[in-house]
Structures are given as C-alpha cells and as structure tokens.
Design a protein around this motif. Structure first.
Motif, PDB file in Angstrom:
ATOM      1  N   ASN A   1      -6.735  89.729  -6.718  1.00  0.00           N
ATOM      2  CA  ASN A   1      -7.987  90.043  -6.013  1.00  0.00           C
ATOM      3  C   ASN A   1      -8.804  88.784  -5.760  1.00  0.00           C
ATOM      4  O   ASN A   1      -9.379  88.614  -4.679  1.00  0.00           O
ATOM      5  CB  ASN A   1      -8.805  91.045  -6.820  1.00  0.00           C
TER       6      ASN A   1
ATOM      7  N   MET B   1      -4.289  97.859  -1.903  1.00  0.00           N
ATOM      8  CA  MET B   1      -5.176  96.845  -1.327  1.00  0.00           C
ATOM      9  C   MET B   1      -4.628  96.400   0.017  1.00  0.00           C
ATOM     10  O   MET B   1      -3.446  96.113   0.147  1.00  0.00           O
ATOM     11  CB  MET B   1      -5.294  95.655  -2.275  1.00  0.00           C
TER      12      MET B   1
ATOM     13  N   CYS C   1     -11.019  96.760  -0.188  1.00  0.00           N
ATOM     14  CA  CYS C   1     -10.873  97.190   1.204  1.00  0.00           C
ATOM     15  C   CYS C   1     -11.322  96.067   2.137  1.00  0.00           C
ATOM     16  O   CYS C   1     -12.352  95.430   1.893  1.00  0.00           O
ATOM     17  CB  CYS C   1     -11.702  98.441   1.473  1.00  0.00           C
TER      18      CYS C   1
ATOM     19  N   ASN D   1      -8.671  97.947  -6.320  1.00  0.00           N
ATOM     20  CA  ASN D   1      -8.302  97.387  -5.022  1.00  0.00           C
ATOM     21  C   ASN D   1      -9.535  96.938  -4.244  1.00  0.00           C
ATOM     22  O   ASN D   1     -10.673  97.248  -4.597  1.00  0.00           O
ATOM     23  CB  ASN D   1      -7.524  98.416  -4.205  1.00  0.00           C
TER      24      ASN D   1
ATOM     25  N   SER E   1     -11.031 102.312  -7.978  1.00  0.00           N
ATOM     26  CA  SER E   1      -9.798 101.572  -8.244  1.00  0.00           C
ATOM     27  C   SER E   1     -10.087 100.075  -8.312  1.00  0.00           C
ATOM     28  O   SER E   1     -11.207  99.617  -8.103  1.00  0.00           O
ATOM     29  CB  SER E   1      -8.774 101.862  -7.146  1.00  0.00           C
TER      30      SER E   1
ATOM     31  N   GLN F   1      -3.469  91.705 -11.592  1.00  0.00           N
ATOM     32  CA  GLN F   1      -4.020  92.369 -10.420  1.00  0.00           C
ATOM     33  C   GLN F   1      -5.362  91.766 -10.030  1.00  0.00           C
ATOM     34  O   GLN F   1      -5.632  91.538  -8.839  1.00  0.00           O
ATOM     35  CB  GLN F   1      -4.173  93.867 -10.687  1.00  0.00           C
TER      36      GLN F   1
ATOM     37  N   LYS G   1      -3.827  93.808   2.493  1.00  0.00           N
ATOM     38  CA  LYS G   1      -3.657  92.355   2.476  1.00  0.00           C
ATOM     39  C   LYS G   1      -4.017  91.744   3.832  1.00  0.00           C
ATOM     40  O   LYS G   1      -3.843  92.355   4.874  1.00  0.00           O
ATOM     41  CB  LYS G   1      -2.207  91.993   2.137  1.00  0.00           C
TER      42      LYS G   1
END
Length: 356
Positions: free
Chosen positions: A218, A1, A124, A122, A120, A214, A3
């Motif tokens: 997010n 991810m 973007c 994560n 996933s 996780q 940050k």
C-alpha cells in the motif's frame, strides 16, 4: 486493490479513444458553473450542444464531466474547445501515470485520487483529469463522487475567495481537495500499522507477516502515485519563469508551490512510515527467533536432565550375569531415589544459572 499499471498498461494507439477504466457502466453526465464575484449560473444535466451559448469567457467556467464511457460526448467537447485527440486519449487511458502537459493555450493535468476501501486494507484509486483553457476548467471523473461537494457549496454560497478568482485558482482548490484524500489514506494506513505493531507484540503468527507485506504494498502504491504528482506540480510551479504560458496568473503560482510542498511532505511521511513498517517486520522475525530459542532452550534442559538418567538405565539394562546390585533387596528404590536427586539437583543448578 486497484493497481496503477504504469509499465504494463493496455497497449492502445495514442489517437485511439478508448476508456480503459473499471467503471464501464457509469453514464456520462455534465454540470456547468459560470461565475464571477457578483453572479453565478449553475447548469445540472448540462447538454453539450449548449456549450456555446452558456460559456462566458469574461467569467470563470467550470465544466465537470462524470463518467467516461460516452466517447462521442468527449469528442464533441474536444472539438468545441479545440483539444487534441491525444489529450483526450490520455484522459480515457487510466493506466497512465500522473503528468502535466501544456500545448498552445491548453494545460492538461491528471491525478490519481486515492481513498481507503471501506473496512479492508485495500486502496481505491480513481483518475481525475483537468483541462484549463482561456478561463474554462474542464474536469473529467470516472464516476460520480463527493470529492468536490464542499467546493461547489463554496461557489454557491460565495464562501472564501473562489468567486473572486479565475479558473486557475479553481484548479488549485480542486487539486488541494484531492490531495487531502492522500492524507486521509495515509492516516488510515498509519492507524492500521499501530494496530499491527500492537498485535505483533501479542501474537507473532504468520498472518502478521502477511499483513505487514500488504501494508508495504500500500505504501509503495501511494508512493508511485505521489512521486509523479510531485514532478507535475513542480512543472506547474516552474511555468512562472517561462513567461510563455499565461493560463495561470502570476499571483496564483504560490498556491501551486504549496501543493508541491504538500507532495514533498507526503513522500517524507511515507518514507517514515515504511521505516516503521520495516521495524515491525524486524520485530516479527526477532519474536519468531526468540520463540524458537525458548523452545530450543526447553528441549535442551529436558535433554540434559535425561542424559544421566538414560546412562543409569543403560547400565542396569545390561545383561551381565554378575551384577551385585541386582541382588540387593532395596536396589530398585535406591536407584529411583538417586535418579530423582539427580533431576532435582540439575533443576536447581539450571535455575541458579538462569538457564530457564
């Protein structure tokens, strides 16, 4: 991810123009839309030297730039539109938080566009910046994307009221399009949380706690992106009362109020989802505790059963010479039978008391 490093961003000088993003290999391209209610001119692969002859200040102008690696190109755009270098530096420094800034007759606005990263967990992130001045809207994107494809089609097909409005309304629909990505990302996270909660009820393994943490990261990531956006939209909404900055028409401030309301709704939904995630975390630890209690209860029952058996075995394991039972012909079978009766009796008692 990827940050958003608000506090630990790269330390560059305010007037030092350096792109700090991750899309280092993206070539810079420009597209220009010049339109009003009756006419439309579209220029693909636009050249910076054609700005003076193509820009029509009597119409709405949208200059879109993909790729921020060509510093010379950005300097030329800034020189033509009299944009201060520190604003260009904010465009290139993707570690900065979302903000709104007005100076003279220029309004600067940047925003983080967030989308799920494929299959996933994560997220973007891409920074998109806007400069609006005298009917000209300049948008800066780190890479080519399809965020504004539907808006371009609306302009080409004269759909809706966009062709009848100025550049300030265009800024509104571009921001609204980016904020839709927040809803998409948030819904994606909510779907994964529902799957995670169902999985928690079936299998309380350590991987569950890792996934919970996780997704908590997010949501904090989303919150850190939307909170400054809420403040920036409030600043734009408040410009109407200043009676100084006239880039945005009075009748269009209500649209920015809607965006501000959307940001509040997003933050409220994030808080609700984080509470749900906290409940999932509590359920995980409760399940772990319950599982441990079940194990301890089983071990306790087994231990309780073997205590009297151990006592009997210990008694007849003593090496005294005179033990009458040792001479009894059926002593072994008698003792084993007594031990079996004790086990069955204790199991019946425990079952009756619902101890297992």
């Amino acid at each position: 991810m990827r940050k958003i490093k608000y506090k630990k961003g790269r330390k560059i000088q305010p007037y030092n123009l350096e792109y700090t993003g991750i899309h280092k290999k993206t070539d810079s391209e420009m597209q220009l839309f010049v339109y009003d209610d009756l006419n439309l001119s579209e220029y693909q692969d636009f050249n910076v030297f054609d700005i003076e002859k193509c820009i029509d200040y009597q119409k709405a102008n949208w200059l879109n730039i993909h790729g921020l690696n060509n510093i010379d190109l950005l300097k030329k755009v800034g020189f033509y539109f009299k944009i201060d270098d520190f604003m260009l530096a904010d465009i290139l420094n993707t570690n900065r938080r979302t903000k709104t800034e007005e100076q003279h007759d220029v309004l600067f606005f940047n925003i983080k566009s967030l989308l799920p990263a494929g299959d996933s967990d994560n997220i973007c992130a891409e920074q998109i910046s806007f400069l609006i001045k005298e009917g000209v809207l300049i948008s800066f994107q780190e890479k080519r994307s399809d965020f504004f494809t539907h808006i371009r089609e609306r302009i080409r097909t004269h759909s809706g009221i966009v062709r009848g409005k100025k550049a300030d309304y265009l800024l509104y629909i571009l921001l609204d399009s980016i904020m839709e990505n927040f809803y998409i990302t948030l819904e994606n996270e909510e779907d994964k949380i529902e799957e995670l909660i169902d999985l928690t009820k079936k299998n309380a393994g350590p991987i569950i706690l890792e996934k919970i943490e996780q997704h908590r990261d997010n949501f904090n990531f989303l919150k850190r992106a939307i909170t400054p956006l809420r403040d920036s939209l409030y600043d734009i909404k408040s410009m109407k009362d200043d009676n100084v900055f006239n880039v945005i028409e009075d009748e269009n401030f209500s649209f920015y109020s809607r965006l501000h309301q959307k940001s509040l709704e997003l933050l409220e939904q994030i808080e609700s989802d984080m509470s749900t995630l906290h409940s999932a975390s509590d359920f995980y630890f409760s399940a772990q505790s319950h599982k441990m209690n079940e194990i301890m209860k089983t071990l306790t029952v087994v231990s309780a059963i073997f205590i009297p058996l151990t006592f009997i075995v210990g008694v007849y394991g003593m090496n005294f010479k005179y033990m009458p039972e040792l001479e009894y012909e059926h002593g072994y079978y008698t003792v084993v039978g007594i031990m079996i009766l004790i086990v069955l009796g204790m199991l019946f008692y425990f079952k009756k008391r619902n101890w297992f």
